[in-house]
Design an enzyme around this catalytic site. Structure first.
Site, short mmCIF file in Angstrom:
data_model
loop_
_atom_site.label_atom_id
_atom_site.label_comp_id
_atom_site.label_asym_id
_atom_site.label_seq_id
_atom_site.Cartn_x
_atom_site.Cartn_y
_atom_site.Cartn_z
N CYS A 49 0.77 -1.27 -0.18
CA CYS A 49 -0.05 -0.13 -0.06
C CYS A 49 0.84 1.22 -0.14
O CYS A 49 0.35 2.21 -0.35
CB CYS A 49 -1.17 -0.19 1.11
SG CYS A 49 -0.05 -0.09 2.78
N THR A 181 -9.83 -9.57 3.57
CA THR A 181 -9.39 -10.33 4.82
C THR A 181 -7.98 -10.48 4.65
O THR A 181 -7.45 -11.42 5.57
CB THR A 181 -10.13 -11.84 4.36
OG1 THR A 181 -9.70 -12.20 3.10
CG2 THR A 181 -11.60 -11.82 4.58
N ASN A 183 -4.63 -7.96 5.20
CA ASN A 183 -4.05 -7.11 6.17
C ASN A 183 -5.14 -6.68 7.29
O ASN A 183 -4.73 -6.51 8.31
CB ASN A 183 -3.50 -5.90 5.56
CG ASN A 183 -2.15 -6.26 4.54
OD1 ASN A 183 -1.74 -7.08 4.81
ND2 ASN A 183 -1.95 -5.31 3.78
N SER A 436 19.73 14.44 -4.29
CA SER A 436 18.38 14.95 -4.66
C SER A 436 17.89 14.06 -6.13
O SER A 436 18.65 13.62 -6.84
CB SER A 436 18.21 16.43 -4.90
OG SER A 436 19.08 16.90 -6.27
N LYS A 500 25.80 26.51 -13.04
CA LYS A 500 25.44 27.66 -12.09
C LYS A 500 25.77 27.69 -10.98
O LYS A 500 26.00 28.57 -9.85
CB LYS A 500 24.09 28.15 -12.35
CG LYS A 500 23.01 27.16 -11.90
CD LYS A 500 21.65 27.85 -12.17
CE LYS A 500 20.61 26.65 -11.74
NZ LYS A 500 20.57 26.58 -10.11
N GLY A 567 14.78 24.90 -0.88
CA GLY A 567 14.31 23.32 -0.74
C GLY A 567 14.32 22.97 -2.26
O GLY A 567 14.60 23.69 -3.40
N VAL A 569 12.63 20.85 -5.67
CA VAL A 569 11.51 21.05 -6.46
C VAL A 569 10.38 20.63 -5.80
O VAL A 569 9.36 21.44 -5.79
CB VAL A 569 11.56 20.53 -7.85
CG1 VAL A 569 10.40 20.57 -8.57
CG2 VAL A 569 12.95 21.05 -8.73
N ARG A 572 9.51 22.81 -2.67
CA ARG A 572 9.11 24.26 -3.11
C ARG A 572 7.52 24.03 -3.56
O ARG A 572 6.58 25.04 -3.14
CB ARG A 572 10.12 24.74 -4.08
CG ARG A 572 11.50 25.10 -3.56
CD ARG A 572 12.00 25.91 -4.68
NE ARG A 572 13.60 26.23 -4.17
CZ ARG A 572 14.43 26.86 -4.83
NH1 ARG A 572 13.85 28.06 -5.45
NH2 ARG A 572 15.65 26.94 -4.50
#
EC number: 2.5.1.61
Length: 725
Positions: A49, A181, A183, A436, A500, A567, A569, A572
């Site tokens: 799940c 029936t 979990n 990241s 950059k 932070g 993407v 943010r």
């Protein structure tokens, strides 16, 4: 070279609305395994799940990504596990409960075992994944035995019980309807172990299973297609069946003609719905009805947070155990590469022993079977002791198959097993990256380009944590200095950066090469309302971590508020969605790399906003002690991109460099001509200057410096005029 790879969709990065679209039942998991077996030697899938994790043994994770792509554009939610160590650590951490929604829960261990059984049935588990999964389960057991991470209650069953107990429901006089029936057995066992209930209904597609569990719990089985009475009576309805069901799931509840929905909505009694299903079993619209309270897995995740704090104290010790087990398994995996050599060597020894026994036995006269057995055991022990130093030496070589002159080939020759085929890469290049999703995405892309150029090399990806990852972006080189230290220490050979982010001041012993053709340099607006920049109401809050962006946008919309944001993407976007900001500004190229550009409300043209210096350019920083790394990396260099990077970096340096002032530049090249557009402003954006200069490409640095001095002079004049006024 084959390695363990993986791709994962989990509760960590994907909301339940996404997870349910990619949830696989048992039959769908079988189909997925069979499809992926065409591309991989071994495949293993965990579908629960809270996660869909696919691990494989092969050359690349690319085919797994393509499998996920058939569901739609979900790459922004995926965690990429591109190399053995990263994939192994993720699975071991998962088995230890460290990646679970309820940290430390033990249910995942059983789910991993079930997934292993299914993989074996489909014949997709080979020796590598079999040992990997066995060690993952072993690691999970160690963590739970040697730490207290599982000793503080935080299971979904316990949380479900507490939801019922604290929701104003008199459990002793309550009627329960349990749908599913599997979990659900854990939850009902928890409830019935602690208190009595008035009545219990058990509904399932499997009537035999429903009857069995109803008898076990002293309840009444219910047909899934005919449970109106049970639904109307129930105070607590718990959903946990796999696969979306048609229970109160119409698109608009107010227009529903389903009799089951009418039973639920028209009854005066309050009802508590607990949805453990993925896909969700109940329509989220139920939350809008006064007499119904509905909690799904994402709601439960928020509830469990405080209850898990005690377990968090155990995480550092648990991670030490995981890291120890990962190190052990990496050694095993490397040793496995030379296993054919060791096996052939041992067979040679046994063949020699057998030949010599044929010579010895006739000379001993009458020898009974017991004496023969003792002789065989003695010679076996002797061979072991004689061969152990050699075998250990081969295993040591296996930990560094890339040493000069390929010592494994030397070992094969010494041991007379040269017919054994062992792939030995000519060189090994360790690629450092931040952890990241964006950093991993662009690093994996670069690695694939390098592989095409040099397929005989092995590339290993290593994640290095930086100051920027820890939230400290105030230091120079927040996203690069940790990677640079690792290079100088010999831990990695190259690092892939957004150009950059690289400080203007170089590091002795390292060199930076702008590589590949420049990507989209533009910035984008993502607004909560879907309005474009000029349409936003006055006073709207714009989130950006860049003075360069805010200074330029203030020239167009000074009536908006520009607020600092940081932070990755995802974080943010989350900060915007939770109400702190009306819109945010991001780089287009980052969204494109993550297949998320479709969420952009508007893309700013360069005429509206110039990019950061080096935006859209990748840079490879490297330490090259032997020369072969540089010779390979420079093949990726795109000359016009390098020339543009040279010009923009010269412009930045001439203005003092860094991010303490709003500075923007974009160099475009047409044949032998270059145009450099520049922006320079005061920190508050009050004093603003922009201009363009053009000339020969060969004069790019001097042109850039001239433009920088012109803009700086213009700002100084404006400041002096203000003072005089």
């Amino acid at each position: 070279m084959d390695k363990i790879v993986g791709v994962e969709l989990s509760h960590r990065f994907a909301p339940i609305s996404v997870r349910e679209r990619l949830a696989l039942n048992k039959d769908q998991t079988r189909t997925a395994i069979q499809a992926l077996k065409k591309s991989y030697k071994e495949v293993f899938i965990i579908s629960t799940c809270n996660r869909l994790s696919i691990y494989a043994y092969g050359t690349s994770h690319t085919e797994i990504l393509k499998y996920f792509d058939q569901f739609g554009n979900y790459r922004q939610y995926l965690s990429i596990l591109p190399d053995s160590e990263i994939a192994i650590k993720n699975l071991f951490s998962t088995a230890s409960g460290l990646e679970s929604q309820a940290v430390g829960e033990h249910q995942i261990s059983g789910q991993i075992k079930d997934a292993l059984d299914l993989g074996r049935e489909e014949k997709s588990i080979g020796p590598v994944l079999d040992e990997l999964i066995r060690q993952a389960v072993h690691t999970g057991k160690r963590v739970r035995l040697e730490t207290n991470i599982g000793k503080f209650s935080a299971s979904l069953a316990t949380v479900g019980f507490e939801l019922i107990a604290h929701h104003g429901i008199d459990i002793a006089n309550a009627t329960f309807l349990v749908i599913g029936t599997g979990n659900m057995a854990n939850l009902m066992a928890t409830v019935l172990d602690r208190t009595n209930i008035k009545k219990l209904y058990v509904a399932s597609h499997d009537q035999e299973r429903a009857q069995e569990m109803a008898s076990e719990w002293n309840g009444e089985p219910v047909d899934m297609q005919n449970m109106h009475k049970a639904l109307s009576e129930a105070n607590v309805i718990v959903g946990g069946t796999q696969g979306e069901i048609n229970l109160l799931h119409e698109e608009t509840m107010a227009e529903s003609k389903c009799p089951r929905a009418k039973f639920a909505l028209e009854t005066g009694d309050k009802k508590l719905f607990i949805d453990f299903g993925v896909p969700r079993n109940f329509n989220p619209e139920l939350k809008n009805h006064d007499n119904i309270a509905l909690f799904d897995l994402d709601d439960i995740k928020k509830i469990t947070y405080e209850g898990l704090l005690k377990r968090y104290d155990e995480i550092p010790e648990a991670r030490k155990i995981v890291n120890t087990e990962v190190d052990w398994f990496i050694i095993w995996l490397k040793n496995r590469k030379v296993a054919p050599v060791i096996e052939a060597y041992w067979k040679n020894l046994e063949d020699i022993r057998d030949e010599e026994m044929k010579w010895l036995l006739p000379k001993l006269g009458e020898v009974d079977e017991h004496q023969k057995e003792v002789l065989m055991r003695f010679t076996h022990r002797l061979l072991r002791k004689i061969s152990n130093p050699t075998i250990d030496g081969i295993k040591n070589i296996a930990q560094n198959l890339h040493a000069q002159d390929n010592p494994i080939n030397t070992a094969k020759q010494i041991l007379d097993v040269e017919d054994v085929d062992v792939f030995v890469p000519k060189k090994k290049i360790i690629v450092g990256t931040r952890g990241s999703k964006l950093a991993l995405t662009q690093t994996n892309w670069v690695v694939e380009q390098l592989k095409e150029l040099q397929p005989d090399y092995e590339f290993e990806t290593k994640i290095i944590r930086t100051s920027g990852d820890d939230g400290d972006i105030s230091v120079v080189g927040a996203f690069t200095s940790a990677l640079q230290r690792s290079m100088l220490a010999g831990e990695i050979d190259i690092a892939v950066h957004s150009y950059k982010d690289i400080p203007t001041e170089g590091v002795n012993g390292l060199r930076v090469i702008p590589v590949t053709k420049r990507k989209d340099v533009r910035d984008v607006l993502i607004s909560k309302s879907g309005q474009k920049f000029v349409e936003l109401p006055a006073g709207s809050v714009i989130g950006t971590g860049s003075l360069r962006r805010s200074a330029q946008l203030k020239q167009i919309r000074p009536d908006l508020e520009y607020k600092f944001i940081q932070g990755n993407v995802d974080s943010r976007i989350h900060q915007m969605e939770t109400g702190e900001y009306d819109a945010i500004i991001l780089a287009a190229t980052g969204l494109q790399k993550m297949n998320m550009i479709d969420i952009a409300t508007e893309i700013f043209e360069i005429s509206t906003m110039l990019p950061a210096v080096g935006q859209g350019i990748l840079g490879i920083e490297l330490v090259d002690r032997e020369g072969y790394v540089y010779e390979l990396v420079k093949k990726l260099r795109h000359e016009p991109t390098k020339q543009a990077a040279d010009a923009e970096r010269a412009f930045l340096i001439a203005l003092g460099g860094g991010c303490n002032l709003p500075i923007a530049a974009y160099a475009s090249i047409e044949e032998e001509e270059i145009s450099i557009h520049g922006v320079f402003a005061s920190e508050d954006g009050v004093y603003f200057a922009s201009n363009t200069i053009s000339g020969k490409v060969e004069d790019r640095k001097e042109l850039a410096r001239t433009l920088a001095f012109q803009l700086k002079e213009e700002i100084d004049i404006k400041k002096n005029q203000k003072i005089e006024a």
